[in-house]
Design a protein around this motif. Sequence first.
Motif, PDB file in Angstrom:
ATOM      1  N   ARG A  44       0.818  -1.219   0.000  1.00 54.10           N
ATOM      2  CA  ARG A  44       0.000   0.000   0.000  1.00 54.10           C
ATOM      3  C   ARG A  44       0.851   1.268   0.000  1.00 54.10           C
ATOM      4  O   ARG A  44       0.333   2.346  -0.243  1.00 54.10           O
ATOM      5  CB  ARG A  44      -0.936   0.005   1.200  1.00 54.10           C
ATOM      6  N   CYS A  45       2.138   1.151   0.256  1.00 57.62           N
ATOM      7  CA  CYS A  45       3.001   2.328   0.358  1.00 57.62           C
ATOM      8  C   CYS A  45       3.960   2.466  -0.817  1.00 57.62           C
ATOM      9  O   CYS A  45       5.003   3.103  -0.692  1.00 57.62           O
ATOM     10  CB  CYS A  45       3.804   2.272   1.653  1.00 57.62           C
ATOM     11  N   ILE A  46       3.631   1.906  -1.932  1.00 57.57           N
ATOM     12  CA  ILE A  46       4.488   2.034  -3.108  1.00 57.57           C
ATOM     13  C   ILE A  46       4.274   3.416  -3.710  1.00 57.57           C
ATOM     14  O   ILE A  46       3.152   3.906  -3.802  1.00 57.57           O
ATOM     15  CB  ILE A  46       4.161   0.930  -4.134  1.00 57.57           C
ATOM     16  N   ASP A  47       5.357   4.034  -4.126  1.00 58.63           N
ATOM     17  CA  ASP A  47       5.296   5.369  -4.708  1.00 58.63           C
ATOM     18  C   ASP A  47       4.505   5.343  -6.020  1.00 58.63           C
ATOM     19  O   ASP A  47       4.577   4.386  -6.786  1.00 58.63           O
ATOM     20  CB  ASP A  47       6.717   5.881  -4.959  1.00 58.63           C
ATOM     21  N   ASN A  48       3.753   6.409  -6.273  1.00 55.57           N
ATOM     22  CA  ASN A  48       2.885   6.463  -7.443  1.00 55.57           C
ATOM     23  C   ASN A  48       3.642   6.411  -8.766  1.00 55.57           C
ATOM     24  O   ASN A  48       3.128   5.889  -9.750  1.00 55.57           O
ATOM     25  CB  ASN A  48       2.015   7.719  -7.399  1.00 55.57           C
ATOM     26  N   LYS A  49       4.873   6.922  -8.793  1.00 55.93           N
ATOM     27  CA  LYS A  49       5.624   6.873 -10.052  1.00 55.93           C
ATOM     28  C   LYS A  49       5.974   5.431 -10.421  1.00 55.93           C
ATOM     29  O   LYS A  49       6.017   5.085 -11.599  1.00 55.93           O
ATOM     30  CB  LYS A  49       6.869   7.750  -9.997  1.00 55.93           C
ATOM     31  N   TYR A  50       6.190   4.570  -9.420  1.00 55.47           N
ATOM     32  CA  TYR A  50       6.458   3.158  -9.702  1.00 55.47           C
ATOM     33  C   TYR A  50       5.202   2.449 -10.202  1.00 55.47           C
ATOM     34  O   TYR A  50       5.275   1.576 -11.065  1.00 55.47           O
ATOM     35  CB  TYR A  50       7.008   2.446  -8.466  1.00 55.47           C
ATOM     36  N   ILE A  51       4.066   2.844  -9.667  1.00 58.19           N
ATOM     37  CA  ILE A  51       2.802   2.257 -10.123  1.00 58.19           C
ATOM     38  C   ILE A  51       2.552   2.633 -11.578  1.00 58.19           C
ATOM     39  O   ILE A  51       2.185   1.791 -12.397  1.00 58.19           O
ATOM     40  CB  ILE A  51       1.629   2.728  -9.233  1.00 58.19           C
ATOM     41  N   LEU A  52       2.766   3.901 -11.904  1.00 56.70           N
ATOM     42  CA  LEU A  52       2.573   4.335 -13.290  1.00 56.70           C
ATOM     43  C   LEU A  52       3.585   3.677 -14.223  1.00 56.70           C
ATOM     44  O   LEU A  52       3.254   3.324 -15.352  1.00 56.70           O
ATOM     45  CB  LEU A  52       2.656   5.859 -13.389  1.00 56.70           C
ATOM     46  N   TYR A  53       4.808   3.498 -13.744  1.00 55.92           N
ATOM     47  CA  TYR A  53       5.813   2.809 -14.549  1.00 55.92           C
ATOM     48  C   TYR A  53       5.387   1.369 -14.825  1.00 55.92           C
ATOM     49  O   TYR A  53       5.478   0.885 -15.952  1.00 55.92           O
ATOM     50  CB  TYR A  53       7.178   2.853 -13.846  1.00 55.92           C
ATOM     51  N   ALA A  54       4.900   0.699 -13.792  1.00 57.53           N
ATOM     52  CA  ALA A  54       4.416  -0.676 -13.963  1.00 57.53           C
ATOM     53  C   ALA A  54       3.214  -0.707 -14.907  1.00 57.53           C
ATOM     54  O   ALA A  54       3.103  -1.607 -15.749  1.00 57.53           O
ATOM     55  CB  ALA A  54       4.044  -1.279 -12.615  1.00 57.53           C
TER      56      ALA A  54
END
Length: 152
Positions: A44-54
Amino acid sequence: MFEIYLILATCFLLPICYLITNNLIYIYHQLKSLKDIEETTNIRCIDNKYILYAAHIYINRKKWLDCITILEFYMKQIRISELTTLVEYYNCIGLCYQYVNIYKTATEYYLKAYNKAPSTKQTLKNLANIYKLSGDIESASKLHQKLTRLNK
């Protein structure tokens, strides 16, 4: 004569080897990033830029359902102050639906992004494109005009 053949073969194969190597490095970095995200202890604490990258990795690999699932999950985790991230999530989900030719649902997500940030150029481009694909040329031209005004 044989030396000329070898030189020509090398000149032809060298750029191909370079391109293949670059693609393998790119795929390696993608897989490493996805593995790092998977191994995170608190998902739940993953940075949003990593989510968008994924999400962009999933889009490039044409894994639409994976992209939609990850974005829908993390969309619920976003704070209200992160409006631009939410708009990017809506755009990515709309793009996934657009690629699988579900234009009505894609339009809904693009409209959600448009309602959150009406002056975002990417949202306007996506919405105009989906209107054009759906056959609503009038709405598409209005959005193109608005986009032209924003670019000036």
